[in-house]
Design a protein around this motif. Structure first.
Motif, PDB file in Angstrom:
ATOM      1  N   LEU A 239     -27.406  11.031 -39.869  1.00 21.04           N
ATOM      2  CA  LEU A 239     -26.595  10.013 -39.208  1.00 21.04           C
ATOM      3  C   LEU A 239     -25.164  10.508 -39.007  1.00 21.04           C
ATOM      4  CD1 LEU A 239     -26.170   7.132 -38.102  1.00 21.04           C
ATOM      5  CD2 LEU A 239     -25.666   6.417 -40.463  1.00 21.04           C
ATOM      6  N   ILE A 240     -24.599  11.154 -40.019  1.00 19.72           N
ATOM      7  CA  ILE A 240     -23.243  11.686 -39.895  1.00 19.72           C
ATOM      8  C   ILE A 240     -23.168  12.703 -38.764  1.00 19.72           C
ATOM      9  CG2 ILE A 240     -21.515  13.125 -41.039  1.00 19.72           C
ATOM     10  CD1 ILE A 240     -22.166  11.758 -43.636  1.00 19.72           C
ATOM     11  N   ALA A 241     -24.170  13.575 -38.696  1.00 17.01           N
ATOM     12  CA  ALA A 241     -24.189  14.572 -37.622  1.00 17.01           C
ATOM     13  C   ALA A 241     -24.269  13.893 -36.260  1.00 17.01           C
ATOM     14  CB  ALA A 241     -25.366  15.528 -37.821  1.00 17.01           C
ATOM     15  N   ALA A 242     -25.053  12.819 -36.163  1.00 22.22           N
ATOM     16  CA  ALA A 242     -25.179  12.099 -34.896  1.00 22.22           C
ATOM     17  C   ALA A 242     -23.879  11.397 -34.521  1.00 22.22           C
ATOM     18  CB  ALA A 242     -26.319  11.089 -34.982  1.00 22.22           C
ATOM     19  N   ILE A 243     -23.169  10.872 -35.506  1.00 18.97           N
ATOM     20  CA  ILE A 243     -21.883  10.224 -35.239  1.00 18.97           C
ATOM     21  C   ILE A 243     -20.921  11.210 -34.588  1.00 18.97           C
ATOM     22  CG2 ILE A 243     -19.810   9.305 -36.373  1.00 18.97           C
ATOM     23  CD1 ILE A 243     -21.725   7.948 -38.400  1.00 18.97           C
ATOM     24  N   ALA A 244     -20.860  12.432 -35.150  1.00 19.94           N
ATOM     25  CA  ALA A 244     -19.946  13.447 -34.611  1.00 19.94           C
ATOM     26  C   ALA A 244     -20.400  13.966 -33.254  1.00 19.94           C
ATOM     27  CB  ALA A 244     -19.815  14.600 -35.602  1.00 19.94           C
ATOM     28  N   GLU A 245     -21.715  14.052 -33.043  1.00 19.31           N
ATOM     29  CA  GLU A 245     -22.240  14.651 -31.817  1.00 19.31           C
ATOM     30  C   GLU A 245     -22.351  13.665 -30.661  1.00 19.31           C
ATOM     31  OE1 GLU A 245     -26.396  16.672 -30.137  1.00 19.31           O
ATOM     32  OE2 GLU A 245     -26.278  15.916 -32.200  1.00 19.31           O
ATOM     33  N   LEU A 246     -22.748  12.418 -30.941  1.00 17.32           N
ATOM     34  CA  LEU A 246     -23.144  11.504 -29.873  1.00 17.32           C
ATOM     35  C   LEU A 246     -22.100  10.452 -29.515  1.00 17.32           C
ATOM     36  CD1 LEU A 246     -26.856  10.892 -30.961  1.00 17.32           C
ATOM     37  CD2 LEU A 246     -25.991  12.564 -29.311  1.00 17.32           C
ATOM     38  N   LEU A 247     -21.173  10.143 -30.415  1.00 16.65           N
ATOM     39  CA  LEU A 247     -20.193   9.105 -30.129  1.00 16.65           C
ATOM     40  C   LEU A 247     -18.893   9.723 -29.619  1.00 16.65           C
ATOM     41  CD1 LEU A 247     -20.712   6.640 -33.120  1.00 16.65           C
ATOM     42  CD2 LEU A 247     -21.566   6.442 -30.779  1.00 16.65           C
ATOM     43  N   PRO A 248     -18.208   9.066 -28.683  1.00 13.31           N
ATOM     44  CA  PRO A 248     -16.985   9.638 -28.104  1.00 13.31           C
ATOM     45  C   PRO A 248     -15.777   9.440 -29.014  1.00 13.31           C
ATOM     46  CG  PRO A 248     -17.413   7.504 -27.127  1.00 13.31           C
ATOM     47  CD  PRO A 248     -18.572   7.781 -28.058  1.00 13.31           C
TER      48      PRO A 248
END
Length: 668
Positions: A239-248
């Motif tokens: 989830l942390i990785a997705a926050i950094a990768e997918l959210l602006p």
């Protein structure tokens, strides 16, 4: 370093605060995750939050990941504290919507999801508690696509759900089934991707799909779904990785004129105000004199930014970041800083409170202390709408629900040392115009005792348009101070209509205006008896406006909630008479499996009674969702609210009160 202002939102008890703790732990900010049950979390700092195990006020922490500073705002989940969520929405770059794998999509989940969608806030969904008995992530994923959004896609699967060994397995980038789902989802919003896939499906690689997913997530078109457990940590690193990768991340020009908004106000140890503000553009520095709320100005005495979990002193704060500002002594929640931003934490995204109660001190000598305490609470939560009735020496506050009342009671006792009691909660109604009215009083002509001419016309406006004030006279025909006095008094007077309730959605036009210019005797001695002042217009306007309002007429409307009720099929017949007894009107009913889904309308004042009766009516198996929908004309006796000042509808009483007030001021 780039900054991402991230909100964590959820229905109460979905595990939102526990997830915040796990995120901080996984990011290396804290050594051991705090526990909601033990009262050791970083964000639930109030004693009452620790005692009850719920979040009452939004709190901020931060962590760094992949070169991005994440300012994480943990918001309340209980619907009684939706105002705290509302203030955070205006400053977010993205959000994580947390859903329990056991309870699934709940009432508040739907309210939050609709609001995030309406505001276009990029959102990831995290299905929590996959390790709990009864967890069913697949069922919850179906609920997400059925009830929240069809544009959700799971980026992995849960193994051993419902056991302590539950874990999250991301789909491999070349997984054919996952690739097909991504293509179906992403090509709905991307014609170029669709064309490339139709030309050569092998040319649409997993890397390209992941890039398209990031682009569409940042535009709030699709919503990736992760799952895991905040308690065990399963799935949190992904989830942390997705926050950094997918959210602006937040954007803005540091060199532009200062523009920001205050979304939270709290008091420091010495009682000083501390304002939390999102800076959308420009830079604010210590010792800068900045404007807020349009015409207020103050010097910033100290600044802090969030770094590594805590707030750290800073000399300046640039665009995209959140700052804590000291020195703005009169600042309020929702105030713009500098140039008013297009996005504003002061806008209302949720319905206003529909309940009200009178607060009384247990000890009569505590009345001044109670007023001071409620003023401070209103600074932190303006939607409690503190209302002071000087005639009856009463203080009333607006509420979303009974839990909020209990929290206010405990806060007053624990933090301010003022024990209180509450009267019975009542419904807050409104008034709407039924026609058009006009009135005018002329300067120097009976029965007008004031040195001013005011003529007003009032007419209905569009629903949800608020109160509009317009000039029907030439702009330069009166001093600006007199025009402002009239407009301000119009807005204040409409808080109490013909029946004592606020008058909504109307247009007030100033049709006549006149004054006597400043007069003076020899040696430039000012003669007030021959010169109009702003006070003349403040005193005259209520008489004219209420005369026009009486001519127009109003009708009292009560707030109505839309409800969604799920009950066991064998109890459906027993529930319907109860709904009828509470003035609820079912609009539809649908048999699904072994339960009926009933949707309809119920007066806001009856929702709490329905919530209380539901467990016994349905063997504890019923579920209820309810949220404000609209106002409807009151049926039966018209409810009245006593006025809290002198009534301009009673001219004689009003003029006597004004005379006493003027005399008291002149004697000082």
């Amino acid at each position: 370093m780039a900054t991402l202002n991230l909100g964590i939102l959820a229905h109460v008890d979905a595990g939102k605060t526990s997830l915040t703790e796990r995120l901080l732990h996984s990011a290396g900010v804290i050594d051991v995750p705090g526990s909601v049950d033990d009262g050791s979390t970083r964000t639930d700092t109030m004693a009452l939050e620790r005692q009850r195990g719920i979040t009452i006020r939004s709190a901020m922490v931060s962590f760094a990941v992949a070169g991005v500073t994440v300012n994480l705002i943990d918001t309340p989940g209980h619907p009684d504290f939706i105002a705290e969520v509302e203030r955070a929405l205006g400053v977010l770059d993205g959000a994580v919507l947390v859903i329990s794998a056991v309870e699934g999509v709940q009432a508040q989940t739907r309210v939050l999801a609709r609001t995030l969608h309406r505001l276009g806030i990029p959102t990831l969904i995290f299905v929590n508690k996959v390790d709990r008995a009864g967890a069913d992530p697949d069922r919850v994923l179906r609920q997400i696509t059925d009830r929240l959004t069809p544009y959700a896609v799971a980026l992995g699967r849960v193994e051993a759900a419902g056991t302590p060994a539950a874990r999250w397995r991301p789909y491999p980038i070349d997984d054919p089934d996952h690739t097909t789902r991504l293509v179906d989802l992403l090509t709905a919003h991307d014609d170029a991707l669709l064309g490339a896939y139709l030309a050569d499906e092998r040319g649409v690689t997993g890397a390209r799909l992941r890039a398209a997913l990031a682009t569409q997530t940042a535009r709030a078109r699709v919503h990736p779904v992760h799952a895991g457990s905040a308690i065990t940590g399963a799935g949190v690193d992904d989830l942390i990785a997705a926050i950094a990768e997918l959210l602006p991340t937040g954007e803005g020009d540091d060199e532009a004129p200062l523009s920001g908004t205050v979304f939270k106000v709290e008091r420091g140890p010495a009682g000083e105000k501390i304002a939390y503000a999102r800076i959308f553009a420009g830079t604010v520095r210590v010792r800068d004199r900045i404007r807020y709320r349009g015409d207020q100005e103050a010097k910033v005495t100290a600044l802090a930014v969030f770094d590594g979990g805590d707030a750290a002193p800073a000399g300046s704060v640039g665009a995209g970041r959140i700052a804590r500002l000291h020195g703005l002594t009169d600042v309020r929640v929702g105030d713009p800083i500098g140039v008013a931003p297009e996005r504003s934490g002061g806008r209302h995204h949720f319905s206003p409170p529909t309940l009200e109660t009178v607060v009384e001190p247990t000890r009569a000598t505590d009345r001044p202390a109670l007023h001071a305490a409620l003023v401070q609470l209103a600074e932190q939560d303006p939607l409690i709408n503190l209302r002071q009735d000087d005639l009856r020496r009463e203080l009333a506050v607006s509420l979303y629900g009974e839990v909020q009342k209990e929290v206010i009671e405990a806060t007053l006792a624990d933090e301010y040392g003022v024990p209180v009691t509450f009267r019975e909660t009542t419904t807050v109604c409104v008034e709407r115009l039924t026609g058009v009215g006009a009135a005018v009083e002329w300067i120097g002509k009976d029965p007008n005792p004031f040195l001013g001419t005011v003529g007003l016309r009032i007419e209905p406006g569009p629903v949800d348009s608020g109160v509009a004030f317009r000039l029907g006279i030439e702009l330069g025909s009166m001093p600006p101070a007199f025009l402002k006095a009239i407009e301000d008094t119009v807005r204040e007077t409409l808080h109490q209509g013909l029946h004592g309730w606020s008058v909504l959605d109307c247009v007030v036009t100033l049709t006549h205006g006149g004054y006597w210019a400043r007069q003076s005797h020899a040696h430039a001695v000012f003669d007030k008896s021959m010169s109009s002042t702003a006070g003349d217009f403040r005193n005259l306007t209520p008489l004219v406006l209420m005369a026009a309002l009486r001519q127009a007429g109003t009708r009292v409307h009560e707030p109505v909630h839309r409800f969604r009720l799920e009950v066991p099929a064998d109890l459906f017949g027993a529930v319907l008479p109860v709904l009828a007894g509470l003035d609820a009107v079912p609009r539809s009913s649908l048999l699904r499996g072994g339960a009926y889904l009933v949707e309809g309308e119920v007066p806001a004042g009856r929702v709490h009674a329905l919530e209380q009766r539901l467990p016994s009516l349905t063997r504890g198996e019923g579920s209820l969702e309810a949220e404000f929908d609209h106002y409807r004309p009151v049926r039966g006796p018209v409810p009245r609210r006593p006025r809290w000042d002198h009534d301009p509808l009673n001219r004689k009483e009003y003029l006597l009160a004004v005379a006493r007030r003027v005399t008291a001021r002149s004697d000082r």
